[in-house]
Design a protein around this motif. Structure first.
Motif, PDB file in Angstrom:
ATOM      1  N   ALA A   1      33.189  40.523   2.899  1.00 24.86           N
ATOM      2  CA  ALA A   1      32.896  40.156   4.610  1.00 24.86           C
ATOM      3  C   ALA A   1      33.162  38.888   5.292  1.00 24.86           C
ATOM      4  N   ALA A   2      33.536  38.906   6.377  1.00 22.75           N
ATOM      5  CA  ALA A   2      33.623  37.891   7.189  1.00 22.75           C
ATOM      6  C   ALA A   2      32.543  37.562   8.149  1.00 22.75           C
ATOM      7  N   PRO A   3      32.360  36.638   7.945  1.00 16.76           N
ATOM      8  CA  PRO A   3      31.371  35.583   8.544  1.00 16.76           C
ATOM      9  C   PRO A   3      30.631  36.043   9.958  1.00 16.76           C
ATOM     10  N   MET A   4      31.201  36.663  10.608  1.00 14.11           N
ATOM     11  CA  MET A   4      31.031  36.766  11.981  1.00 14.11           C
ATOM     12  C   MET A   4      30.297  37.965  11.403  1.00 14.11           C
ATOM     13  N   THR A   5      30.422  38.620  10.839  1.00 14.49           N
ATOM     14  CA  THR A   5      29.762  39.993  10.759  1.00 14.49           C
ATOM     15  C   THR A   5      28.204  40.082  10.563  1.00 14.49           C
ATOM     16  N   ALA A   6      27.889  38.522   9.970  1.00 15.28           N
ATOM     17  CA  ALA A   6      26.794  38.383   9.669  1.00 15.28           C
ATOM     18  C   ALA A   6      25.769  38.572  11.181  1.00 15.28           C
ATOM     19  N   ASN A   7      26.552  37.786  12.096  1.00 14.44           N
ATOM     20  CA  ASN A   7      25.578  38.018  13.644  1.00 14.44           C
ATOM     21  C   ASN A   7      25.887  39.006  13.933  1.00 14.44           C
ATOM     22  N   LEU A   8      26.748  39.441  14.106  1.00 18.08           N
ATOM     23  CA  LEU A   8      27.378  41.200  14.682  1.00 18.08           C
ATOM     24  C   LEU A   8      26.089  41.604  13.857  1.00 18.08           C
ATOM     25  N   ALA A   9      25.953  42.130  13.179  1.00 20.16           N
ATOM     26  CA  ALA A   9      24.861  42.573  12.145  1.00 20.16           C
ATOM     27  C   ALA A   9      23.352  42.380  12.815  1.00 20.16           C
TER      28      ALA A   9
ATOM     29  N   SER B   1      27.765  46.016  10.192  1.00 19.26           N
ATOM     30  CA  SER B   1      28.880  45.191  10.570  1.00 19.26           C
ATOM     31  C   SER B   1      30.159  44.802   9.498  1.00 19.26           C
ATOM     32  N   GLY B   2      30.847  45.408   9.769  1.00 19.54           N
ATOM     33  CA  GLY B   2      32.051  45.674   9.078  1.00 19.54           C
ATOM     34  C   GLY B   2      33.176  45.961   8.567  1.00 19.54           C
ATOM     35  N   VAL B   3      33.164  47.021   9.274  1.00 13.47           N
ATOM     36  CA  VAL B   3      33.524  48.382   9.048  1.00 13.47           C
ATOM     37  C   VAL B   3      33.680  49.222  10.807  1.00 13.47           C
ATOM     38  N   LYS B   4      34.310  50.588  10.530  1.00 16.57           N
ATOM     39  CA  LYS B   4      34.212  50.777  11.950  1.00 16.57           C
ATOM     40  C   LYS B   4      33.279  50.649  12.235  1.00 16.57           C
ATOM     41  N   SER B   5      32.883  51.517  13.672  1.00 15.72           N
ATOM     42  CA  SER B   5      31.774  50.768  13.818  1.00 15.72           C
ATOM     43  C   SER B   5      31.016  52.581  13.522  1.00 15.72           C
ATOM     44  N   PHE B   6      31.274  53.409  13.559  1.00 11.92           N
ATOM     45  CA  PHE B   6      30.658  54.792  13.444  1.00 11.92           C
ATOM     46  C   PHE B   6      30.220  55.007  11.739  1.00 11.92           C
TER      47      PHE B   6
ATOM     48  N   LEU C   1      13.655  40.406   9.239  1.00 12.97           N
ATOM     49  CA  LEU C   1      13.127  40.163   7.552  1.00 12.97           C
ATOM     50  C   LEU C   1      13.808  40.078   6.183  1.00 12.97           C
ATOM     51  N   ALA C   2      15.151  40.913   6.543  1.00  9.58           N
ATOM     52  CA  ALA C   2      16.045  40.424   5.634  1.00  9.58           C
ATOM     53  C   ALA C   2      17.476  41.022   5.778  1.00  9.58           C
ATOM     54  N   MET C   3      18.857  40.215   4.999  1.00  8.87           N
ATOM     55  CA  MET C   3      19.560  40.049   5.295  1.00  8.87           C
ATOM     56  C   MET C   3      20.974  40.162   4.409  1.00  8.87           C
ATOM     57  N   LYS C   4      21.747  40.884   4.066  1.00 11.50           N
ATOM     58  CA  LYS C   4      22.532  40.868   2.955  1.00 11.50           C
ATOM     59  C   LYS C   4      24.538  40.766   3.902  1.00 11.50           C
ATOM     60  N   ARG C   5      25.098  39.512   3.160  1.00 14.01           N
ATOM     61  CA  ARG C   5      26.359  39.222   3.462  1.00 14.01           C
ATOM     62  C   ARG C   5      26.827  39.740   2.387  1.00 14.01           C
ATOM     63  N   MET C   6      27.988  40.989   1.973  1.00 15.26           N
ATOM     64  CA  MET C   6      28.407  41.237   1.142  1.00 15.26           C
ATOM     65  C   MET C   6      29.737  40.515   0.642  1.00 15.26           C
ATOM     66  N   ASP C   7      29.927  40.489  -0.650  1.00 14.69           N
ATOM     67  CA  ASP C   7      31.335  39.549  -0.505  1.00 14.69           C
ATOM     68  C   ASP C   7      32.557  40.194   0.453  1.00 14.69           C
TER      69      ASP C   7
ATOM     70  N   ASN D   1      32.636  46.888   2.693  1.00 10.33           N
ATOM     71  CA  ASN D   1      32.301  45.329   2.726  1.00 10.33           C
ATOM     72  C   ASN D   1      31.663  44.865   3.767  1.00 10.33           C
ATOM     73  N   VAL D   2      29.862  44.156   4.532  1.00  9.40           N
ATOM     74  CA  VAL D   2      29.926  44.833   5.457  1.00  9.40           C
ATOM     75  C   VAL D   2      28.742  43.629   5.160  1.00  9.40           C
ATOM     76  N   SER D   3      28.084  43.056   6.514  1.00 11.11           N
ATOM     77  CA  SER D   3      26.610  42.547   6.410  1.00 11.11           C
ATOM     78  C   SER D   3      25.706  43.332   6.869  1.00 11.11           C
ATOM     79  N   ILE D   4      24.194  43.255   5.950  1.00  8.24           N
ATOM     80  CA  ILE D   4      23.387  44.180   6.740  1.00  8.24           C
ATOM     81  C   ILE D   4      22.037  43.708   7.101  1.00  8.24           C
ATOM     82  N   VAL D   5      21.653  44.219   8.582  1.00 10.33           N
ATOM     83  CA  VAL D   5      20.228  43.429   8.423  1.00 10.33           C
ATOM     84  C   VAL D   5      18.836  44.010   9.031  1.00 10.33           C
ATOM     85  N   ILE D   6      18.153  43.951   8.370  1.00 13.08           N
ATOM     86  CA  ILE D   6      16.546  44.340   9.114  1.00 13.08           C
ATOM     87  C   ILE D   6      15.823  43.473   9.653  1.00 13.08           C
ATOM     88  N   VAL D   7      15.516  44.395  11.171  1.00  8.21           N
ATOM     89  CA  VAL D   7      14.623  43.392  11.586  1.00  8.21           C
ATOM     90  C   VAL D   7      13.222  43.973  11.745  1.00  8.21           C
TER      91      VAL D   7
END
Length: 139
Positions: A50-58, A115-120, A42-48, A29-35
């Motif tokens: 995924a913690a709210p802070m992951t959106a900003n981190l992504a 953002s949302g799981v281990k960094s790797f 350009l595009a963004m999705k926060r999956m069900d 469960n992650v947030s994904i951002v395209i810039v």
């Protein structure tokens, strides 16, 4: 005068969809951002789930990658290895693994941040989407 490649909204959605499909496959469960190449969203999705802070981190990881033309994890490693000066830069953040640049024919066209799981694993998702995107253009 030179020709400049750039990401369209359709490109952003393609990248977003592939990253999302990969995350679902892995049960992440992650947030994904395209810039774009300037780091602008350009595009963004926060999956069900995924913690709210992951959106900003992504977003910050993607921006870091776009404006540096490097993987955001590079800066995390530099800091871990003692180059603490990066931490004093107020206008540059997102220096954690999970932001990957999109280079097409040697030109930066944008970046993916996850953002949302281990960094790797964040980086793995971003790279999967980018590889699938670029595969469309290889002969």
């Amino acid at each position: 005068m030179q020709t400049k490649h750039y990401l369209t909204l359709a490109d952003g959605e393609f990248l977003l969809d592939h990253a999302h499909q990969y995350a679902v496959q892995k049960q992440f469960n992650v947030s994904i951002v395209i810039v774009d190449e300037t780091g602008t969203l350009l595009a963004m999705k926060r999956m069900d789930g995924a913690a709210p802070m992951t959106a900003n981190l992504a977003l910050e990881k993607a921006k870091c990658s776009a404006i540096s033309r490097k993987s955001s994890g590079l800066f995390e490693n530099l800091i871990k290895n003692g180059q603490m000066g990066f931490l004093t830069m107020e206008t540059f953040s997102g220096m954690l693994e999970g932001g990957e640049p999109i280079l097409y024919e040697g030109q930066l066209v944008g970046a993916v941040g996850v953002s949302g799981v281990k960094s790797f694993e964040d980086a793995e998702i971003a790279l999967y989407a980018i590889q699938n995107f670029l595969a469309q253009f290889s002969s």
